[in-house]
Design a protein around this motif. Structure first.
Motif, mmCIF file in Angstrom:
data_model
loop_
_atom_site.group_PDB
_atom_site.id
_atom_site.type_symbol
_atom_site.label_atom_id
_atom_site.label_comp_id
_atom_site.label_asym_id
_atom_site.label_seq_id
_atom_site.Cartn_x
_atom_site.Cartn_y
_atom_site.Cartn_z
ATOM 1 N N ALA A 184 0.813 -1.223 0.000
ATOM 2 C CA ALA A 184 0.000 0.000 0.000
ATOM 3 C C ALA A 184 0.847 1.274 0.000
ATOM 4 C CB ALA A 184 -0.926 -0.002 1.203
ATOM 5 N N LYS A 185 2.145 1.140 0.244
ATOM 6 C CA LYS A 185 3.010 2.334 0.325
ATOM 7 C C LYS A 185 3.889 2.419 -0.922
ATOM 8 C CE LYS A 185 4.592 0.755 4.357
ATOM 9 N NZ LYS A 185 5.267 0.631 5.645
ATOM 10 N N VAL A 186 4.194 3.626 -1.356
ATOM 11 C CA VAL A 186 5.103 3.765 -2.502
ATOM 12 C C VAL A 186 6.255 4.737 -2.244
ATOM 13 C CG1 VAL A 186 3.331 3.201 -4.227
ATOM 14 C CG2 VAL A 186 3.771 5.583 -3.669
ATOM 15 N N PHE A 187 6.118 5.637 -1.261
ATOM 16 C CA PHE A 187 7.105 6.709 -1.109
ATOM 17 C C PHE A 187 8.197 6.341 -0.103
ATOM 18 C CE2 PHE A 187 3.154 8.869 -2.435
ATOM 19 C CZ PHE A 187 3.611 9.386 -3.636
ATOM 20 N N ASP A 188 9.387 6.811 -0.369
ATOM 21 C CA ASP A 188 10.552 6.456 0.466
ATOM 22 C C ASP A 188 10.350 6.833 1.932
ATOM 23 O OD1 ASP A 188 10.682 9.160 -0.314
ATOM 24 O OD2 ASP A 188 12.871 9.229 -0.256
ATOM 25 N N ASP A 189 9.620 7.935 2.175
ATOM 26 C CA ASP A 189 9.453 8.377 3.567
ATOM 27 C C ASP A 189 8.405 7.560 4.322
ATOM 28 O OD1 ASP A 189 6.836 10.391 3.115
ATOM 29 O OD2 ASP A 189 8.204 10.250 1.437
ATOM 30 N N GLU A 190 7.760 6.620 3.636
ATOM 31 C CA GLU A 190 6.717 5.812 4.291
ATOM 32 C C GLU A 190 7.260 4.475 4.803
ATOM 33 O OE1 GLU A 190 2.619 6.774 2.029
ATOM 34 O OE2 GLU A 190 4.099 5.774 0.774
ATOM 35 N N THR A 192 9.747 1.688 6.679
ATOM 36 C CA THR A 192 10.590 1.577 7.866
ATOM 37 C C THR A 192 12.021 1.238 7.451
ATOM 38 O OG1 THR A 192 10.240 -0.805 8.039
ATOM 39 C CG2 THR A 192 8.625 0.619 9.172
ATOM 40 N N GLY A 193 12.927 1.317 8.397
ATOM 41 C CA GLY A 193 14.324 0.961 8.133
ATOM 42 C C GLY A 193 14.438 -0.480 7.660
ATOM 43 N N GLU A 194 13.659 -1.352 8.277
ATOM 44 C CA GLU A 194 13.696 -2.776 7.898
ATOM 45 C C GLU A 194 13.195 -2.965 6.460
ATOM 46 O OE1 GLU A 194 11.701 -6.855 9.603
ATOM 47 O OE2 GLU A 194 11.738 -5.094 10.907
ATOM 48 N N GLU A 195 12.137 -2.227 6.125
ATOM 49 C CA GLU A 195 11.604 -2.327 4.763
ATOM 50 C C GLU A 195 12.608 -1.759 3.753
ATOM 51 O OE1 GLU A 195 6.826 -2.080 5.793
ATOM 52 O OE2 GLU A 195 7.999 -0.225 5.678
ATOM 53 N N HIS A 196 13.270 -0.685 4.130
ATOM 54 C CA HIS A 196 14.294 -0.136 3.225
ATOM 55 C C HIS A 196 15.436 -1.137 3.033
ATOM 56 C CE1 HIS A 196 13.318 3.836 1.769
ATOM 57 N NE2 HIS A 196 12.767 4.123 2.935
ATOM 58 N N ALA A 197 15.790 -1.856 4.113
ATOM 59 C CA ALA A 197 16.871 -2.859 3.996
ATOM 60 C C ALA A 197 16.446 -3.951 3.013
ATOM 61 C CB ALA A 197 17.188 -3.440 5.368
ATOM 62 N N ARG A 242 10.717 10.628 -2.952
ATOM 63 C CA ARG A 242 10.363 12.049 -2.918
ATOM 64 C C ARG A 242 11.066 12.774 -1.769
ATOM 65 N NH1 ARG A 242 4.082 11.694 -0.623
ATOM 66 N NH2 ARG A 242 4.636 10.810 1.401
ATOM 67 N N LYS A 243 11.462 12.040 -0.727
ATOM 68 C CA LYS A 243 12.128 12.696 0.396
ATOM 69 C C LYS A 243 13.627 12.806 0.147
ATOM 70 C CE LYS A 243 12.806 12.695 5.327
ATOM 71 N NZ LYS A 243 13.038 11.829 6.486
ATOM 72 N N ASN A 244 14.185 11.725 -0.351
ATOM 73 C CA ASN A 244 15.635 11.704 -0.549
ATOM 74 C C ASN A 244 15.980 11.101 -1.915
ATOM 75 O OD1 ASN A 244 18.353 11.816 -0.233
ATOM 76 N ND2 ASN A 244 18.458 10.395 1.506
ATOM 77 N N PRO A 245 15.655 11.830 -2.990
ATOM 78 C CA PRO A 245 15.905 11.274 -4.327
ATOM 79 C C PRO A 245 17.382 10.983 -4.591
ATOM 80 C CG PRO A 245 15.265 13.602 -4.456
ATOM 81 C CD PRO A 245 15.044 13.172 -3.047
ATOM 82 N N LEU A 246 18.232 11.769 -3.927
ATOM 83 C CA LEU A 246 19.662 11.572 -4.131
ATOM 84 C C LEU A 246 20.110 10.183 -3.662
ATOM 85 C CD1 LEU A 246 21.771 13.386 -5.344
ATOM 86 C CD2 LEU A 246 22.426 14.121 -3.033
ATOM 87 N N ALA A 247 19.413 9.640 -2.664
ATOM 88 C CA ALA A 247 19.825 8.341 -2.102
ATOM 89 C C ALA A 247 19.830 7.263 -3.176
ATOM 90 C CB ALA A 247 18.893 7.951 -0.954
#
Ligand code: FEO
Length: 412
Positions: A184-190, A192-197, A242-247
């Motif tokens: 249900a989420k698409v944006f980087d700021d949504e 969690t750290g675990e999901e980003h990993a 959208r929060k950190n496109p550079l990443a």
């Protein structure tokens, strides 16, 4: 998929929406790569007075139905689309084109000249096509003017990206994408750290599997787009940044640099063994690696899918390849690994190859021919007959120490 599970179009910026279809399937991506955690097919709506749809889907699970549902959620349907922009013609982003055209015969299809030629050959569509070149713009009205930049070979020769200077959104298609369904989420700021990993791992695997052969083109594209004030990276697979496109841009830059050889200070140990003799030798190598405290990952073939082996090898500075001789040649699953490494440009690694043989050798000769083009720094190979001797064990452990020291930057 039940309609209650479907996702509405999500606003990215004024008049811009992200629509994504999550694909959960046992099918292999490109017919090769497993996607046990799915993949998302992202498309985007840009609304001025006219409406543009950026990238399409293929008829895979129920992606077209998901697209239709999301369009309806913002008061649109397929007939509302004035322009279909195809950044890339690989069928994951274009496969449903014929059906789309039947539902909406009037929408102009825009792509690069090479893209248009693929529209003709893949879909036998000859009308309503508009080729764009680098820097061309599309005025949708209400201040929405999109610009196209050709970014060849990221991932196919026809690839381009679409840019909206007002919102700072870069619609980058395969570039900056990853495997992994979004939910249900698409944006980087949504996330969690675990999901980003999780997505970082799937991003590396996607890059190594799909994009790595084109790393020099990735670097060129990043350089070409460097002057844009990018506020949002909106790829057609995976997270919208959208929060950190550079990443994600920096991550791709780092992945592209791995293609030259030096990568993470890690060793990918890839092995196959018929009856345990090669494995016994490998255990000694690993004792040496561990004695030097080097990081390593371990992958048995053919048990582990090549998709994961490739990702690990791509990001590692060194490889240990352990395989026996099989019928006077390389252990076949390892021959396949090396063939994929050659095709995917796994260049410039420090490599140790070891293995046992039974009544005669043969793997060495085939191995040397297979890796000749890979510009590897090959440590002295070690082969032995049958089970390793005491001398073999000592030498193998020493080889393990050596490759670990190389990875850790210690002079040997
Ligand atoms: Fe996602 Fe190269 O297609």
């Amino acid at each position: 998929m039940d309609v209650t599970d479907m996702l509405k179009a999500l606003p990215v910026s004024d008049g811009i929406y992200c629509i994504h279809a999550d694909i959960q399937t046992d099918d292999l991506f490109e017919g090769i790569w497993p996607i046990p955690d799915g993949v998302s097919l992202n498309t985007y709506i840009v609304k001025g007075e006219k409406v543009a749809l950026i990238d399409l889907v293929r008829d895979w699970t129920d992606a077209p139905k998901q697209l239709e549902y999301a369009l309806n959620s913002i008061g649109l349907d397929f007939s509302s689309i004035d322009y279909l922009i195809l950044n890339h013609l690989e069928p994951d982003h274009s496969g449903w084109l014929k059906e789309f055209r039947e539902k909406n015969p009037r929408a102009a299809v825009l792509s690069t000249a090479k893209g248009i030629s693929l529209v003709k050959s893949f879909f036998k569509i000859d009308t309503g096509l508009q080729a764009v070149i680098d820097g061309d713009t599309l005025d949708l009205g209400n201040g929405k003017v999109l610009t196209f930049y050709e970014t060849p070979n990221v991932h196919w020769p026809e690839t381009m990206v679409t840019w909206d200077p007002v919102s700072g959104c870069l619609f980058s298609c395969d570039a900056f994408g990853s495997f992994g369904a979004l939910g249900a989420k698409v944006f980087d700021d949504e996330f969690t750290g675990e999901e980003h990993a999780f997505f970082e791992k799937e991003c590396l695997r996607y890059y190594a599997n799909i994009v790595s052969s084109f790393s020099n083109f990735v670097e060129k594209a990043i350089q070409k787009l460097a002057g844009l004030d990018i506020k949002c990276v909106a790829p057609s697979h995976g997270i919208v940044w959208r929060k950190n496109p550079l990443a994600i841009i920096e991550r791709y830059q780092k992945y592209a640099s791995y293609a030259k050889g030096p990568a993470e200070k890690e060793i990918a140990v890839i092995w196959g063994s018929m009856y345990g003799n090669t494995k016994a030798g490998l255990d000694a190598v690993i004792r040496g690696i561990e004695a030097e405290g080097a990081a390593y990952s371990i992958h048995r073939v053919p048990d582990e899918n090549i998709s994961y082996v490739l990702a690990s090898a791509y990001k590692s500075s060194a490889l240990v390849l352990a395989m026996p001789t099989y019928e006077y040649a390389m252990f076949p699953p390892m021959a396949y690994v090396l063939d994929i490494f050659r095709r995917k440009h796994i260049y410039g690694k420090n490599v140790l190859r070891i293995g046992s043989w039974g009544w005669a050798g043969g793997a060495r000769k085939e191995y040397e021919a297979a890796v000749a083009a890979l510009k590897w720094n090959n440590l002295e190979m070690l082969e032995w007959a049958g089970y390793p001797s005491g001398d073999n064990f000592a030498a193998l452990e020493e080889r393990g120490r050596k490759i670990a020291m190389l990875v850790n930057g210690i002079q040997i």
